[in-house]
Design a protein around this motif. Structure first.
Motif, PDB file in Angstrom:
ATOM      1  N   MET A 186       0.855  -1.169   0.000  1.00  0.00           N
ATOM      2  CA  MET A 186       0.000   0.000   0.000  1.00  0.00           C
ATOM      3  C   MET A 186       0.905   1.239   0.000  1.00  0.00           C
ATOM      4  O   MET A 186       1.759   1.376   0.862  1.00  0.00           O
ATOM      5  CB  MET A 186      -0.895  -0.031   1.250  1.00  0.00           C
ATOM      6  N   ASP A 187       0.699   2.112  -0.982  1.00  0.00           N
ATOM      7  CA  ASP A 187       1.531   3.313  -1.038  1.00  0.00           C
ATOM      8  C   ASP A 187       0.959   4.422  -0.140  1.00  0.00           C
ATOM      9  O   ASP A 187      -0.149   4.304   0.387  1.00  0.00           O
ATOM     10  CB  ASP A 187       1.719   3.786  -2.471  1.00  0.00           C
ATOM     11  N   ASP A 188       1.739   5.483   0.028  1.00  0.00           N
ATOM     12  CA  ASP A 188       1.352   6.567   0.944  1.00  0.00           C
ATOM     13  C   ASP A 188       0.042   7.227   0.547  1.00  0.00           C
ATOM     14  O   ASP A 188      -0.754   7.607   1.414  1.00  0.00           O
ATOM     15  CB  ASP A 188       2.458   7.610   1.045  1.00  0.00           C
ATOM     16  N   ALA A 189      -0.206   7.371  -0.749  1.00  0.00           N
ATOM     17  CA  ALA A 189      -1.450   7.995  -1.204  1.00  0.00           C
ATOM     18  C   ALA A 189      -2.662   7.170  -0.779  1.00  0.00           C
ATOM     19  O   ALA A 189      -3.673   7.715  -0.319  1.00  0.00           O
ATOM     20  CB  ALA A 189      -1.431   8.182  -2.719  1.00  0.00           C
ATOM     21  N   LEU A 190      -2.556   5.857  -0.889  1.00  0.00           N
ATOM     22  CA  LEU A 190      -3.659   4.982  -0.489  1.00  0.00           C
ATOM     23  C   LEU A 190      -3.815   4.977   1.031  1.00  0.00           C
ATOM     24  O   LEU A 190      -4.939   4.954   1.547  1.00  0.00           O
ATOM     25  CB  LEU A 190      -3.440   3.566  -1.026  1.00  0.00           C
ATOM     26  N   ILE A 191      -2.704   5.008   1.747  1.00  0.00           N
ATOM     27  CA  ILE A 191      -2.769   5.110   3.206  1.00  0.00           C
ATOM     28  C   ILE A 191      -3.528   6.375   3.600  1.00  0.00           C
ATOM     29  O   ILE A 191      -4.444   6.335   4.422  1.00  0.00           O
ATOM     30  CB  ILE A 191      -1.359   5.097   3.825  1.00  0.00           C
ATOM     31  N   LYS A 192      -3.172   7.506   2.990  1.00  0.00           N
ATOM     32  CA  LYS A 192      -3.844   8.774   3.303  1.00  0.00           C
ATOM     33  C   LYS A 192      -5.333   8.698   2.993  1.00  0.00           C
ATOM     34  O   LYS A 192      -6.149   9.252   3.722  1.00  0.00           O
ATOM     35  CB  LYS A 192      -3.211   9.924   2.519  1.00  0.00           C
ATOM     36  N   TRP A 193      -5.686   8.020   1.935  1.00  0.00           N
ATOM     37  CA  TRP A 193      -7.084   7.892   1.550  1.00  0.00           C
ATOM     38  C   TRP A 193      -7.878   7.146   2.622  1.00  0.00           C
ATOM     39  O   TRP A 193      -9.034   7.462   2.879  1.00  0.00           O
ATOM     40  CB  TRP A 193      -7.179   7.182   0.200  1.00  0.00           C
ATOM     41  N   HIS A 194      -7.251   6.153   3.256  1.00  0.00           N
ATOM     42  CA  HIS A 194      -7.930   5.340   4.269  1.00  0.00           C
ATOM     43  C   HIS A 194      -7.851   5.933   5.676  1.00  0.00           C
ATOM     44  O   HIS A 194      -8.573   5.500   6.565  1.00  0.00           O
ATOM     45  CB  HIS A 194      -7.339   3.921   4.303  1.00  0.00           C
ATOM     46  N   LEU A 195      -6.985   6.900   5.890  1.00  0.00           N
ATOM     47  CA  LEU A 195      -6.828   7.472   7.224  1.00  0.00           C
ATOM     48  C   LEU A 195      -8.021   8.334   7.614  1.00  0.00           C
ATOM     49  O   LEU A 195      -8.613   9.007   6.779  1.00  0.00           O
ATOM     50  CB  LEU A 195      -5.564   8.336   7.295  1.00  0.00           C
ATOM     51  N   SER A 196      -8.361   8.283   8.872  1.00  0.00           N
ATOM     52  CA  SER A 196      -9.349   9.189   9.452  1.00  0.00           C
ATOM     53  C   SER A 196      -8.862   9.520  10.855  1.00  0.00           C
ATOM     54  O   SER A 196      -7.979   8.841  11.394  1.00  0.00           O
ATOM     55  CB  SER A 196     -10.730   8.536   9.511  1.00  0.00           C
ATOM     56  N   ALA A 197      -9.416  10.546  11.439  1.00  0.00           N
ATOM     57  CA  ALA A 197      -9.013  10.935  12.796  1.00  0.00           C
ATOM     58  C   ALA A 197      -9.275   9.801  13.787  1.00  0.00           C
ATOM     59  O   ALA A 197      -8.453   9.531  14.667  1.00  0.00           O
ATOM     60  CB  ALA A 197      -9.745  12.199  13.219  1.00  0.00           C
ATOM     61  N   VAL A 198     -10.383   9.130  13.638  1.00  0.00           N
ATOM     62  CA  VAL A 198     -10.730   8.035  14.549  1.00  0.00           C
ATOM     63  C   VAL A 198      -9.763   6.866  14.377  1.00  0.00           C
ATOM     64  O   VAL A 198      -9.295   6.291  15.369  1.00  0.00           O
ATOM     65  CB  VAL A 198     -12.187   7.593  14.323  1.00  0.00           C
ATOM     66  N   ARG A 199      -9.450   6.522  13.151  1.00  0.00           N
ATOM     67  CA  ARG A 199      -8.503   5.424  12.919  1.00  0.00           C
ATOM     68  C   ARG A 199      -7.136   5.781  13.484  1.00  0.00           C
ATOM     69  O   ARG A 199      -6.459   4.941  14.069  1.00  0.00           O
ATOM     70  CB  ARG A 199      -8.416   5.097  11.431  1.00  0.00           C
ATOM     71  N   MET A 200      -6.726   7.035  13.309  1.00  0.00           N
ATOM     72  CA  MET A 200      -5.443   7.475  13.868  1.00  0.00           C
ATOM     73  C   MET A 200      -5.443   7.398  15.381  1.00  0.00           C
ATOM     74  O   MET A 200      -4.457   6.985  15.990  1.00  0.00           O
ATOM     75  CB  MET A 200      -5.136   8.911  13.427  1.00  0.00           C
ATOM     76  N   LEU A 201      -6.535   7.794  16.005  1.00  0.00           N
ATOM     77  CA  LEU A 201      -6.625   7.740  17.464  1.00  0.00           C
ATOM     78  C   LEU A 201      -6.422   6.305  17.948  1.00  0.00           C
ATOM     79  O   LEU A 201      -5.642   6.055  18.868  1.00  0.00           O
ATOM     80  CB  LEU A 201      -7.985   8.284  17.912  1.00  0.00           C
ATOM     81  N   VAL A 202      -7.096   5.361  17.305  1.00  0.00           N
ATOM     82  CA  VAL A 202      -6.976   3.949  17.703  1.00  0.00           C
ATOM     83  C   VAL A 202      -5.567   3.435  17.422  1.00  0.00           C
ATOM     84  O   VAL A 202      -4.979   2.733  18.265  1.00  0.00           O
ATOM     85  CB  VAL A 202      -8.063   3.095  17.018  1.00  0.00           C
ATOM     86  N   LEU A 203      -4.991   3.784  16.284  1.00  0.00           N
ATOM     87  CA  LEU A 203      -3.612   3.371  15.994  1.00  0.00           C
ATOM     88  C   LEU A 203      -2.644   3.933  17.033  1.00  0.00           C
ATOM     89  O   LEU A 203      -1.727   3.225  17.485  1.00  0.00           O
ATOM     90  CB  LEU A 203      -3.195   3.831  14.598  1.00  0.00           C
ATOM     91  N   ASP A 204      -2.844   5.179  17.435  1.00  0.00           N
ATOM     92  CA  ASP A 204      -1.973   5.787  18.438  1.00  0.00           C
ATOM     93  C   ASP A 204      -2.098   5.080  19.792  1.00  0.00           C
ATOM     94  O   ASP A 204      -1.100   4.856  20.473  1.00  0.00           O
ATOM     95  CB  ASP A 204      -2.281   7.281  18.595  1.00  0.00           C
ATOM     96  N   ILE A 205      -3.312   4.725  20.176  1.00  0.00           N
ATOM     97  CA  ILE A 205      -3.512   4.004  21.442  1.00  0.00           C
ATOM     98  C   ILE A 205      -2.774   2.669  21.397  1.00  0.00           C
ATOM     99  O   ILE A 205      -2.071   2.303  22.341  1.00  0.00           O
ATOM    100  CB  ILE A 205      -5.018   3.800  21.733  1.00  0.00           C
ATOM    101  N   ILE A 206      -2.926   1.950  20.297  1.00  0.00           N
ATOM    102  CA  ILE A 206      -2.268   0.640  20.169  1.00  0.00           C
ATOM    103  C   ILE A 206      -0.748   0.800  20.141  1.00  0.00           C
ATOM    104  O   ILE A 206      -0.023  -0.004  20.736  1.00  0.00           O
ATOM    105  CB  ILE A 206      -2.778  -0.106  18.922  1.00  0.00           C
ATOM    106  N   ALA A 207      -0.257   1.834  19.478  1.00  0.00           N
ATOM    107  CA  ALA A 207       1.192   2.057  19.410  1.00  0.00           C
ATOM    108  C   ALA A 207       1.784   2.324  20.789  1.00  0.00           C
ATOM    109  O   ALA A 207       2.906   1.908  21.081  1.00  0.00           O
ATOM    110  CB  ALA A 207       1.504   3.221  18.479  1.00  0.00           C
ATOM    111  N   ARG A 208       1.040   3.007  21.637  1.00  0.00           N
ATOM    112  CA  ARG A 208       1.527   3.302  22.994  1.00  0.00           C
ATOM    113  C   ARG A 208       1.456   2.089  23.911  1.00  0.00           C
ATOM    114  O   ARG A 208       2.167   2.024  24.912  1.00  0.00           O
ATOM    115  CB  ARG A 208       0.723   4.450  23.612  1.00  0.00           C
ATOM    116  N   GLN A 209       0.570   1.133  23.580  1.00  0.00           N
ATOM    117  CA  GLN A 209       0.366  -0.043  24.430  1.00  0.00           C
ATOM    118  C   GLN A 209       0.324  -1.300  23.559  1.00  0.00           C
ATOM    119  O   GLN A 209      -0.736  -1.911  23.418  1.00  0.00           O
ATOM    120  CB  GLN A 209      -0.959   0.078  25.180  1.00  0.00           C
ATOM    121  N   PRO A 210       1.447  -1.697  22.976  1.00  0.00           N
ATOM    122  CA  PRO A 210       1.417  -2.892  22.117  1.00  0.00           C
ATOM    123  C   PRO A 210       0.898  -4.110  22.879  1.00  0.00           C
ATOM    124  O   PRO A 210       1.204  -4.289  24.057  1.00  0.00           O
ATOM    125  CB  PRO A 210       2.883  -3.088  21.730  1.00  0.00           C
ATOM    126  N   GLY A 211       0.095  -4.905  22.211  1.00  0.00           N
ATOM    127  CA  GLY A 211      -0.501  -6.062  22.869  1.00  0.00           C
ATOM    128  C   GLY A 211      -1.620  -5.637  23.798  1.00  0.00           C
ATOM    129  O   GLY A 211      -1.693  -6.059  24.941  1.00  0.00           O
TER     130      GLY A 211
END
Length: 92
Positions: free
Chosen positions: A1-26
């Protein structure tokens, strides 16, 4: 998946969840929900009650994008999920 497609799928809510998971792996679904609610103290009781379902739906989408994987009931970022976070943070 290239950066343009990543940007297309990103949303604030998805970023929030990704950030939570990144801070607490597992991290378990319940912990993601608790952290999300903690970040939104003005959330209505009705919205709070819907959070487990909403978070589950977001995690399902993130899994299908290949950004998150679930093992033994715990979520962690994939390499592609880490890349999505990097792309998102570069755009801020």
């Amino acid at each position: 998946m290239d950066d343009a497609l990543i940007k297309w799928h990103l949303s604030a809510v998805r970023m929030l969840v990704l950030d939570i998971i990144a801070r607490q792996p597992g991290v378990a679904l319940e912990a993601i929900v608790a952290e999300w609610i903690a970040q939104q103290p003005a959330m209505s009781p009705r919205h709070r009650a819907a959070m487990p379902r909403m978070t589950g739906e977001i995690l399902w989408r993130l899994e299908n994008l290949g950004w998150v994987e679930k093992r033994h009931g715990l979520f962690r970022l994939t390499d592609l999920g880490a890349r999505a976070r990097t792309v998102a943070h570069l755009d801020r």
